[in-house]
Every structure is written in structure tokens, then in C-alpha cells.
Write a protein that holds these residues in place. Structure first.
Motif, PDB file in Angstrom:
ATOM      1  N   ASP A 203       1.450  -1.108  -0.154  1.00 18.77           N
ATOM      2  CA  ASP A 203       0.259  -0.354   0.000  1.00 18.77           C
ATOM      3  C   ASP A 203       0.732   1.609   0.113  1.00 18.77           C
ATOM      4  O   ASP A 203       1.565   1.620   0.496  1.00 18.77           O
ATOM      5  CB  ASP A 203      -1.037  -0.188   1.095  1.00 18.77           C
ATOM      6  CG  ASP A 203      -2.045   0.302   1.074  1.00 18.77           C
ATOM      7  OD1 ASP A 203      -2.735   0.771  -0.277  1.00 18.77           O
ATOM      8  OD2 ASP A 203      -3.086   0.354   2.025  1.00 18.77           O
ATOM      9  N   LEU A 204       0.722   2.394  -0.788  1.00 20.62           N
ATOM     10  CA  LEU A 204       1.397   3.592  -1.053  1.00 20.62           C
ATOM     11  C   LEU A 204       0.613   4.283  -0.885  1.00 20.62           C
ATOM     12  O   LEU A 204       0.131   5.210  -1.755  1.00 20.62           O
ATOM     13  CB  LEU A 204       2.698   3.554  -1.873  1.00 20.62           C
ATOM     14  CG  LEU A 204       3.545   4.158  -2.002  1.00 20.62           C
ATOM     15  CD1 LEU A 204       4.215   4.661  -0.929  1.00 20.62           C
ATOM     16  CD2 LEU A 204       4.384   4.501  -3.624  1.00 20.62           C
ATOM     17  N   PRO A 205      -0.583   4.745  -0.083  1.00 22.00           N
ATOM     18  CA  PRO A 205      -1.457   5.961  -0.443  1.00 22.00           C
ATOM     19  C   PRO A 205      -0.753   7.354   0.014  1.00 22.00           C
ATOM     20  O   PRO A 205      -0.923   7.763   1.048  1.00 22.00           O
ATOM     21  CB  PRO A 205      -2.106   5.174   1.004  1.00 22.00           C
ATOM     22  CG  PRO A 205      -1.394   5.317   2.007  1.00 22.00           C
ATOM     23  CD  PRO A 205      -0.066   4.207   1.658  1.00 22.00           C
ATOM     24  N   LEU A 206      -0.210   7.943  -0.370  1.00 20.42           N
ATOM     25  CA  LEU A 206       0.548   8.761  -0.949  1.00 20.42           C
ATOM     26  C   LEU A 206      -1.146   9.990  -0.735  1.00 20.42           C
ATOM     27  O   LEU A 206      -1.021  11.111   0.194  1.00 20.42           O
ATOM     28  CB  LEU A 206       0.797   9.571  -2.470  1.00 20.42           C
ATOM     29  CG  LEU A 206       2.317   8.534  -2.380  1.00 20.42           C
ATOM     30  CD1 LEU A 206       2.676   9.150  -4.220  1.00 20.42           C
ATOM     31  CD2 LEU A 206       3.293   8.882  -1.803  1.00 20.42           C
ATOM     32  N   ALA A 207      -1.723  10.226  -1.682  1.00 27.43           N
ATOM     33  CA  ALA A 207      -2.716  11.401  -1.754  1.00 27.43           C
ATOM     34  C   ALA A 207      -3.492  11.178  -0.387  1.00 27.43           C
ATOM     35  O   ALA A 207      -3.642  12.433   0.402  1.00 27.43           O
ATOM     36  CB  ALA A 207      -3.689  11.141  -2.892  1.00 27.43           C
ATOM     37  N   ALA A 208      -3.748  10.282   0.285  1.00 32.64           N
ATOM     38  CA  ALA A 208      -4.634  10.135   1.295  1.00 32.64           C
ATOM     39  C   ALA A 208      -3.671  10.977   2.163  1.00 32.64           C
ATOM     40  O   ALA A 208      -4.281  11.175   3.652  1.00 32.64           O
ATOM     41  CB  ALA A 208      -5.355   8.783   1.489  1.00 32.64           C
ATOM     42  N   ASN A 209      -2.653  10.616   2.347  1.00 31.74           N
ATOM     43  CA  ASN A 209      -1.639  10.948   3.644  1.00 31.74           C
ATOM     44  C   ASN A 209      -1.703  12.128   3.246  1.00 31.74           C
ATOM     45  O   ASN A 209      -0.550  12.804   3.736  1.00 31.74           O
ATOM     46  CB  ASN A 209      -1.087  10.608   3.409  1.00 31.74           C
ATOM     47  CG  ASN A 209      -1.032   9.434   4.862  1.00 31.74           C
ATOM     48  OD1 ASN A 209      -1.325   9.246   5.492  1.00 31.74           O
ATOM     49  ND2 ASN A 209      -1.180   7.727   3.907  1.00 31.74           N
ATOM     50  N   GLY A 210      -1.886  13.252   2.289  1.00 31.47           N
ATOM     51  CA  GLY A 210      -1.743  14.208   1.268  1.00 31.47           C
ATOM     52  C   GLY A 210      -0.205  14.545   1.260  1.00 31.47           C
ATOM     53  O   GLY A 210       0.887  14.916   1.049  1.00 31.47           O
ATOM     54  N   LEU A 211       0.530  13.394   0.341  1.00 26.28           N
ATOM     55  CA  LEU A 211       1.876  13.735   0.380  1.00 26.28           C
ATOM     56  C   LEU A 211       2.025  13.647  -1.165  1.00 26.28           C
ATOM     57  O   LEU A 211       1.174  12.792  -1.649  1.00 26.28           O
ATOM     58  CB  LEU A 211       2.440  12.048   1.212  1.00 26.28           C
ATOM     59  CG  LEU A 211       2.301  12.503   1.944  1.00 26.28           C
ATOM     60  CD1 LEU A 211       3.181  10.454   2.309  1.00 26.28           C
ATOM     61  CD2 LEU A 211       3.549  13.163   2.732  1.00 26.28           C
TER      62      LEU A 211
END
Ligand code: GLA
Length: 386
Positions: A203-211
């Protein structure tokens, strides 16, 4: 989104060849989050496919017209013509070898392919360390496999594309790029064990973490069919032989002290990078799963330092990109890909994106370097029919 559709490509194909394509396929470039030069040492890598793709339009030619293969690119240049069997690199222009090489590799695997018309269109920058070549190979391999019903798995296609790259194009690379392009899934990185060739999405949830991940293309171009890459492969092989193991994958951190005593300094530095980088990939996967992407910044930086000081594949432009990005607030940054130029990636809070990009632009201007290309990438899907 334009990249994810046949838009434009089918029309350009029809305009060029007089008939519409029978099928269109896309395969992405990649960034490697971490795990550099570990692939040909049978170690671990953690790339993700990006939202920049090579697309091909494909039409199989009727059997009565022989086995003519025609390859064209929307970037212009002449239509390359050759027989689809019995291909040799000298028969086709260098840019067309990524297409022809897959036909050749399929033939080595026992498939005598028919003639075909192919039009190539790519948004993966060339020479930027983002696997523009693997993207083309993978689009062609997936296209032939699906359109002709060859029944090969994606893992088998990875090896066919690697064979094309190694023995037709002439770059002695591992399986990182082709695996990323064929096996990635959206919003995930691909954790790949290059020995067993087992992989799984992380899992690489960039957008969900504001990244965001920014690519900083230094525009210092590189090529892996020239000397530097091959020398590194040889140095690693020598290190493994002298340490009595099949591959550097088999050397643990606990053997580094002994390795330093027994190996020549320039071999030891290479071994040290591979051994520590493998551990960093494992640590990154663990941190991603336990704490999420904001936690991996220090590992990215440690990886860059190791490539700069031990493996010796960074350059002044890449170091400036990394140092400036971090000074301007990136959580982590590192060069990505084969090295000797190409791109760095910076992991950052999306709100810092413009500030970091401006800082890197200014630093490059001040140093008198070429103007870098800076753009965000998102972890996208692997190769697919359009
Ligand atoms: C290039 C090669 C890959 C890999 C990387 C370095 O991209 O094609 O196989 O070795 O360099 O990690």
C-alpha cells in the motif's frame, strides 16, 4: 486522461498505415522508491509504475503479405521495416530495437510471429531513468501476448522483455523495470524478490496522506548499454565470488566487517551498498505497512548517501536535487534508477510541492546546470489493453 485511452493514437495509426489498429496497449514507466542495483544481485526492490506510459497501436498483417514488420513512432523519423523473424539489432534503428527486440525474444522462446504494423507513442521521458525502454518492451510484449493469444503469464513476459533488453538492445540489466511495468497496481508499490521473482503489492497511499512524489529529471542523460552499468555488474559479481556466495543477496550486514578486511576497497564499497540497500528495502516495506509513507524519508536519504558515497553512481546534479529538495522541506529524496544522471525523486507534503520545485529550479540555475524537468507522479496501474 489522455494516457489511459486510445485517443489520438488510433487516428494517427490510421493516418499512417491506412487501416485502423486492431488493438492498442499501454505500459508505464516507473520510479524505484528504493532498492537500487539490487535486482541483478538477486535482492529486493520496491518500484511503482507511474502515470506516464508508452502506448502502441497494433495491427497483424495478413499471412499472404509475408512477415513484414513495420515500426513507426509519433515522435517522427522513418518507418522502420524488417522481417518479423530472424531479426538482428543491426537491421533496425536504435529506437526501434525495443519493439523489434521483443519480436526477437519471443522467437527465441519458440514463437514465430506474423508480420505487424506498430505505431509507438510515449509520454515517458527518454534518458531520464524512468524506464522509457522497458515501457515500450512491455507494451509490445503484452500486446502480442493478448492479441495473438500466446498464453504467457506476466511473469514470463517480464523475462522475455529482459531478454530483449539484455541480448538485443545490449544492456545487461536486471528485472526491476519490466516487473514494475507489467506487475504494478494503482496506489501500491511493488515489493519484488528478484531471486524467487515473487512479488506483492504494498500500500502506498500518497494522496490520502497529503503526500506527493516529485520527479526531478536532471536532464543529464545516461545509457545502460555503455560501460558504467556493466562495470558495476562485474564488480558485484566479483564481490560475490570472493565472498563465496551465489549472489550478494546472500551476504548479511553481519559479514560486512569481514568483507572489508578481505575485499579490495572499490569492491567492498559496492558490496556494502548492495548489502545495506537490501536491508533498507525490507525496512521500508515494514515502515510503510506499520506507519505509512511519511515514515520512510530517512531510508530514502540513507539510500541516496549509499549510492553517492559507496556505489558511486550519483552525480553533482542529482546530489544538488536531493540536497535542495530536503533543505526546502521534502521528507526524503534520492536518485532513482541506474544512475550517472537521470532523475531524483522527492517525497513531500503536497503543500510543499511548489516551494521545493522552485528551490530546485533556482539551485540549478545558480549552478549553471540545465533546467530540470520537475513533475509529480502517482502510483498507477501496470501494463494494460486500452
Ligand atoms: C536500471 C536497470 C535495472 C536496475 C536499475 C538500478 O534501471 O534497468 O535493472 O538495475 O538500473 O536499480
Amino acid at each position: 486522461m489522455k494516457d489511459h485511452a486510445r485517443t489520438g493514437l488510433a487516428d494517427a495509426f490510421t493516418a499512417l498505415y491506412g487501416l485502423a489498429p486492431e488493438a492498442c496497449f499501454a505500459a508505464p514507466g516507473r520510479v524505484n522508491l528504493i532498492g537500487e542495483h539490487t535486482d541483478y544481485n538477486e535482492g529486493y526492490v520496491l518500484p511503482f509504475a507511474i502515470d506516464r506510459v508508452a502506448r502502441i497501436g497494433l495491427r497483424i498483417r495478413p499471412a499472404e503479405s509475408g512477415r513484414l514488420l513495420r515500426i513507426a513512432s509519433t515522435r517522427g523519423g522513418q518507418v522502420v521495416e524488417a522481417e518479423s523473424t530472424g531479426l538482428a539489432p543491426a537491421l533496425v534503428a536504435p529506437w526501434a530495437r525495443y519493439v523489434a527486440g521483443v519480436f526477437w525474444a519471443m522467437e527465441q522462446r519458440g514463437f514465430a510471429l506474423p508480420g505487424a504494423d506498430i505505431l509507438l507513442d510515449s509520454t515517458v521521458p527518454v534518458g531520464a531513468g524512468l524506464s522509457s525502454s522497458a515501457a515500450i518492451e512491455c507494451a509490445v510484449a503484452l500486446g502480442l501476448n493478448e492479441h495473438l493469444g500466446l498464453g504467457l503469464s506476466r511473469e514470463e513476459l517480464v523475462l522475455i522483455c529482459q531478454l530483449a533488453e539484455n541480448d538485443f538492445v545490449g544492456a545487461p540489466t536486471g528485472i526491476l523495470d519490466q516487473s514494475a511495468s507489467l506487475l504494478s497496481t494503482s496506489d501500491h508499490a511493488l515489493f519484488l524478490d528478484c531471486r524467487t521473482r515473487e512479488s506483492r503489492p504494498v500500500d502506498l497511499p500518497l494522496a490520502a496522506n497529503g503526500l506527493q512524489v516529485l520527479v526531478i529529471d536532471t536532464r543529464v542523460s545516461h545509457s545502460h548499454d555503455s560501460g558504467g552499468y556493466k562495470e558495476l555488474v562485474l564488480a558485484c559479481t566479483r564481490g560475490a565470488t570472493e565472498l563465496g556466495v551465489t549472489a550478494l543477496r546472500d551476504v548479511g550486514i553481519d559479514r560486512l566487517v569481514e568483507a572489508q578486511d578481505t575485499l579490495a576497497p572499490e569492491i567492498y564499497r559496492r558490496v556494502k551498498h548492495i548489502v545495506t540497500e537490501n536491508q533498507r528495502v525490507l525496512d521500508t516495506v515494514e515502515l510503510l505497512e506499520r506507519r505509512g509513507p511519511a515514515a520512510i524519508g530517512d531510508l530514502l536519504l540513507a539510500s541516496h548517501t549509499s549510492m553517492r558515497d559507496d556505489f558511486g553512481i550519483s552525480c553533482a546534479e542529482l546530489d544538488l536535487a536531493v540536497d535542495t529538495a530536503v533543505a526546502a522541506g521534502a521528507i526524503g529524496a534520492r536518485m532513482t534508477g541506474g544512475g550517472f544522471g537521470g532523475s531524483a525523486i522527492a517525497l513531500l507534503d503536497a503543500s510543499r510541492s511548489a516551494v521545493v520545485a522552485d528551490a530546485v529550479h533556482s539551485a540549478f540555475a545558480e549552478a549553471g546546470y540545465l533546467t530540470p524537468e520537475i513533475f509529480a507522479v502517482v502510483p498507477g496501474p501496470g501494463a494494460r489493453a486500452l
